[in-house]
Design a protein around this motif. Structure first.
Motif, PDB file in Angstrom:
ATOM      1  N   SER A  31       0.063   2.699   5.468  1.00  0.00           N
ATOM      2  CA  SER A  31       1.118   2.717   4.354  1.00  0.00           C
ATOM      3  C   SER A  31       2.372   3.013   4.894  1.00  0.00           C
ATOM      4  O   SER A  31       2.497   3.974   5.729  1.00  0.00           O
ATOM      5  CB  SER A  31       0.662   3.950   3.359  1.00  0.00           C
ATOM      6  N   ASP A  46       0.779  -1.129   0.083  1.00  0.00           N
ATOM      7  CA  ASP A  46      -0.020  -0.125  -0.015  1.00  0.00           C
ATOM      8  C   ASP A  46       0.771   1.251   0.119  1.00  0.00           C
ATOM      9  O   ASP A  46       1.480   1.635   1.135  1.00  0.00           O
ATOM     10  CB  ASP A  46      -1.058   0.025   1.086  1.00  0.00           C
ATOM     11  N   TRP A  47       0.998   1.808  -1.028  1.00  0.00           N
ATOM     12  CA  TRP A  47       1.940   3.070  -1.283  1.00  0.00           C
ATOM     13  C   TRP A  47       1.007   4.323  -1.461  1.00  0.00           C
ATOM     14  O   TRP A  47       1.480   5.504  -1.847  1.00  0.00           O
ATOM     15  CB  TRP A  47       2.804   2.832  -2.422  1.00  0.00           C
TER      16      TRP A  47
END
Length: 294
Positions: free
Chosen positions: A231, A223-224
């Protein structure tokens, strides 16, 4: 005692003092690394920590430390470099310059725990961010900023005045002289000071207890999204660094292998700080050789 005997006695005392410092350093490093190497493994460097069971690692803490270092230097380097240029080249003798120097000296002498309490009041409570990476980065920037300013100023002042005069005589403006002549000449010293400051940031713990927090969410490295609470690149999430983790493990951890985790974490921290210092010396010499061909 004649002059020759006094000189030999003084030289012997200097050597003994230097040897004592090296012996103490070797003893500390040897003790930490000897106990820490037995705990270091790939799983230890990548796995998350455990709260009750044995076998935890320091993977998120290592990532948080490097990410916090990136955010801190992103804030500190531009401000510190510009302030150093101003003090070295543009600031004259006056009250404003005196106030700036006094402020830097005051910040340098402040204990990091005091800066952490200031960060708790301003960056954590007043802004409403809570315990976040950004709060910790701003607190560490306040600690490191005087060092970067001083290094930049002193390095720029060491550039020979003949280079300035030659550039101005050829028609360059003052800013062109600074950008194309002075900064390249001062670049090795600035880089060395910056890397040393980075090592100091990596090992800081007291200020981060009150700003970045003593816990970290379960990071999802797929999760960017910088706004996601899980994140790894979200700067507004709590983040326990490696130095804070060492303190927490030794003070309030319930895991059965607490000594092994603390020793391994301390060894990793020592190795990273040593790497920063060795890199600073090597890079400074390399850049100086490339620029001067000596």
């Amino acid at each position: 005692m004649n002059a020759r005997s006094a000189d030999r006695a003084a030289t012997l005392m200097f050597w003994l003092g230097a040897a004592a410092v090296l012996a103490i350093l070797a003893l500390l490093l040897g003790y930490i690394l000897w106990h820490g190497f037995r705990a270091i493994s790939w799983d230890f460097l990548t796995a998350p920590p455990q709260t009750i069971m044995a076998g935890g690692g320091v993977g998120p803490q290592i990532f948080n430390s490097f990410y916090l270092l990136f955010l801190t230097m992103l804030i500190t380097i531009p401000i510190g470099l510009l302030a150093g240029i101003y003090l070295a080249e543009y600031a004259g003798a006056g009250r404003l310059t005196e106030y700036i120097r006094l402020s830097m000296e005051t910040l340098t002498s402040l204990p990091s725990i005091v800066v952490g309490l200031f960060g708790l009041l301003i960056f954590v409570n007043l802004t409403g961010w809570g315990y976040t990476l950004m709060s910790g980065a701003l607190a560490l920037a306040a600690i490191n900023l005087p060092f970067i300013v001083r290094v930049s100023e002193e390095t720029i002042r060491t550039v020979p005045v003949e280079l300035r005069e030659a550039s101005l005589a050829l028609g360059a403006t003052r800013w062109e002289t600074m950008w194309r002549v002075i900064l390249p000449s001062a670049f090795p010293g600035i880089v060395t000071g910056t890397i040393i400051a980075a090592g100091r940031v990596f090992g800081e713990a007291a200020a981060l207890l009150y700003t970045a927090g003593m816990s970290s969410p379960v990071l999802n490295f797929t999760d960017w999204n910088p706004l996601s609470p899980f994140s790894p690149i979200n700067p507004f999430r709590p983040a326990e660094t490696l130095a804070v983790h060492i303190w927490k493990v030794n003070s309030e951890s319930l895991i059965p292998d607490v000594r092994q985790v603390a020793d391994g974490s301390a060894a990793v921290l020592i190795l990273v700080v040593l790497f920063f210092n060795i890199l600073a010396r090597w890079l400074g010499r390399y850049i100086h050789h490339r620029l001067t061909a000596t």
